[in-house]
Design a protein around this motif. Structure first.
Motif, short mmCIF file in Angstrom:
data_model
loop_
_atom_site.label_atom_id
_atom_site.label_comp_id
_atom_site.label_asym_id
_atom_site.label_seq_id
_atom_site.Cartn_x
_atom_site.Cartn_y
_atom_site.Cartn_z
N HIS A 1 0.81 -1.22 0.00
CA HIS A 1 0.00 0.00 0.00
C HIS A 1 0.84 1.27 0.00
O HIS A 1 0.33 2.36 0.24
N GLN A 2 2.14 1.13 -0.19
CA GLN A 2 3.08 2.24 -0.26
C GLN A 2 2.99 3.16 0.98
O GLN A 2 3.21 4.36 0.88
N LYS A 3 2.69 2.58 2.13
CA LYS A 3 2.67 3.36 3.37
C LYS A 3 4.10 3.51 3.87
O LYS A 3 4.90 2.58 3.79
N SER A 4 4.39 4.67 4.42
CA SER A 4 5.73 4.89 4.94
C SER A 4 5.84 4.36 6.37
O SER A 4 4.83 4.10 7.03
N HIS A 5 7.05 4.20 6.82
CA HIS A 5 7.31 3.80 8.20
C HIS A 5 8.58 4.49 8.66
O HIS A 5 9.32 5.05 7.86
N SER A 6 8.83 4.44 9.95
CA SER A 6 9.99 5.14 10.50
C SER A 6 11.02 4.17 11.08
O SER A 6 11.85 4.57 11.89
N TYR A 7 10.98 2.91 10.67
CA TYR A 7 11.90 1.92 11.23
C TYR A 7 13.24 1.96 10.52
O TYR A 7 13.32 2.15 9.32
N THR A 8 14.29 1.75 11.29
CA THR A 8 15.64 1.73 10.73
C THR A 8 15.94 0.33 10.18
O THR A 8 15.24 -0.65 10.51
N GLU A 9 17.00 0.25 9.41
CA GLU A 9 17.44 -1.06 8.90
C GLU A 9 17.77 -1.99 10.05
O GLU A 9 17.48 -3.18 9.99
N GLU A 10 18.35 -1.44 11.11
CA GLU A 10 18.68 -2.25 12.29
C GLU A 10 17.41 -2.79 12.96
O GLU A 10 17.35 -3.96 13.34
N ASP A 11 16.37 -1.94 13.08
CA ASP A 11 15.08 -2.38 13.64
C ASP A 11 14.51 -3.53 12.81
O ASP A 11 14.02 -4.53 13.35
N ILE A 12 14.56 -3.36 11.49
CA ILE A 12 13.98 -4.35 10.58
C ILE A 12 14.76 -5.66 10.64
O ILE A 12 14.17 -6.75 10.70
N ALA A 13 16.07 -5.58 10.67
CA ALA A 13 16.91 -6.78 10.75
C ALA A 13 16.64 -7.55 12.04
O ALA A 13 16.55 -8.78 12.04
N GLU A 14 16.50 -6.82 13.14
CA GLU A 14 16.21 -7.47 14.42
C GLU A 14 14.82 -8.10 14.42
O GLU A 14 14.63 -9.22 14.88
N ALA A 15 13.85 -7.38 13.87
CA ALA A 15 12.47 -7.91 13.79
C ALA A 15 12.43 -9.17 12.94
O ALA A 15 11.71 -10.12 13.25
N ARG A 16 13.21 -9.18 11.87
CA ARG A 16 13.27 -10.34 10.98
C ARG A 16 13.72 -11.58 11.77
O ARG A 16 13.14 -12.66 11.65
N ILE A 17 14.75 -11.41 12.58
CA ILE A 17 15.26 -12.52 13.38
C ILE A 17 14.20 -13.01 14.37
O ILE A 17 14.01 -14.21 14.56
N VAL A 18 13.50 -12.07 15.00
CA VAL A 18 12.46 -12.44 15.97
C VAL A 18 11.33 -13.21 15.28
O VAL A 18 10.89 -14.25 15.77
N LEU A 19 10.87 -12.71 14.12
CA LEU A 19 9.78 -13.41 13.40
C LEU A 19 10.22 -14.81 12.97
O LEU A 19 9.46 -15.77 13.14
N ILE A 20 11.43 -14.92 12.45
CA ILE A 20 11.92 -16.24 12.04
C ILE A 20 11.97 -17.18 13.25
O ILE A 20 11.66 -18.37 13.13
N GLY A 21 12.31 -16.64 14.40
CA GLY A 21 12.36 -17.44 15.63
C GLY A 21 11.00 -17.95 16.08
O GLY A 21 10.92 -18.90 16.86
N LEU A 22 9.92 -17.36 15.59
CA LEU A 22 8.58 -17.80 15.96
C LEU A 22 8.09 -18.99 15.12
O LEU A 22 7.16 -19.69 15.51
N PHE A 23 8.71 -19.22 13.96
CA PHE A 23 8.23 -20.28 13.06
C PHE A 23 8.19 -21.67 13.69
O PHE A 23 7.19 -22.37 13.54
N PRO A 24 9.22 -22.11 14.40
CA PRO A 24 9.14 -23.48 14.97
C PRO A 24 7.93 -23.69 15.88
O PRO A 24 7.26 -24.72 15.76
N SER A 25 7.63 -22.74 16.75
CA SER A 25 6.49 -22.95 17.65
C SER A 25 5.17 -22.86 16.88
O SER A 25 4.24 -23.62 17.15
N LEU A 26 5.09 -21.95 15.90
CA LEU A 26 3.87 -21.86 15.08
C LEU A 26 3.65 -23.15 14.29
O LEU A 26 2.53 -23.66 14.23
N GLU A 27 4.71 -23.65 13.70
CA GLU A 27 4.59 -24.88 12.90
C GLU A 27 4.27 -26.08 13.78
O GLU A 27 3.52 -26.98 13.38
N ASN A 28 4.78 -26.10 15.01
CA ASN A 28 4.48 -27.17 15.95
C ASN A 28 2.99 -27.12 16.34
O ASN A 28 2.31 -28.15 16.36
#
Length: 124
Positions: free
Chosen positions: A59-86
Motif C-alpha cells: 500500500h506504499q505506506k511509509s514507516h519510521s523503522y531503521t534497517e537495524e530495527d527491521i533486521a532485528e524484527a526479521r530474526i524475531v519473526l523467524i524465531g517464531l516459526f518453529p512454535s507456530l509450525e508445531n
C-alpha cells in the motif's frame, strides 16, 4: 517479493493485526501481574515492523523503522516459526485454529520476504 493476491494480502494484514491485539492484551495482563515482559515486548515490536513492511510493499505506506530495527524484527519473526509450525501440526484438520495458524505462518513468511527485499535494497 512474490506476487501476492489481494485476498492473501488482506488475510495477512488481518493476521498481523489479530496477533498484535492478542499480544498487546497479553502485555497488559503480564504487566499488571508484574511478570517479565521483555520477550513479549520484543515480539510485539517485531509484529509492528512486520505489518509496517507489508503495508509499505502493498500500500506504499511509509514507516519510521531503521534497517537495524527491521533486521532485528526479521530474526524475531523467524524465531517464531518453529512454535507456530508445531502448533499447526498439532491442531485438528479443518479447525478454525488450524486456519488461523496457516494464515499467520503465511503472513509471517511474507513479512520476512518484505524485510529481505527492503534490506537488500537498502531501504529505497
Amino acid at each position: 517479493m512474490e506476487n501476492v493476491s489481494q485476498e492473501d494480502q488482506l488475510q495477512s494484514i488481518k493476521a498481523f493485526q489479530s496477533t498484535i491485539r492478542k499480544s498487546e492484551n497479553a502485555l497488559v495482563n503480564m504487566t499488571q501481574k508484574r511478570n517479565n515482559t521483555t520477550l513479549l515486548q520484543k515480539r510485539l515490536q517485531a509484529l509492528y515492523i512486520g505489518l509496517a513492511l507489508l503495508e509499505k510493499v502493498w500500500h506504499q505506506k511509509s514507516h519510521s523503522y531503521t534497517e537495524e530495527d527491521i533486521a532485528e524484527a526479521r530474526i524475531v519473526l523467524i524465531g517464531l516459526f518453529p512454535s507456530l509450525e508445531n502448533m499447526y501440526a498439532k491442531s485438528k484438520e479443518g479447525s478454525p485454529q488450524k486456519t488461523l495458524l496457516e494464515r499467520r505462518i503465511k503472513a509471517f513468511h511474507l513479512a520476512v520476504q518484505a524485510m529481505d527485499t527492503y534490506l537488500l535494497s537498502s531501504g529505497d
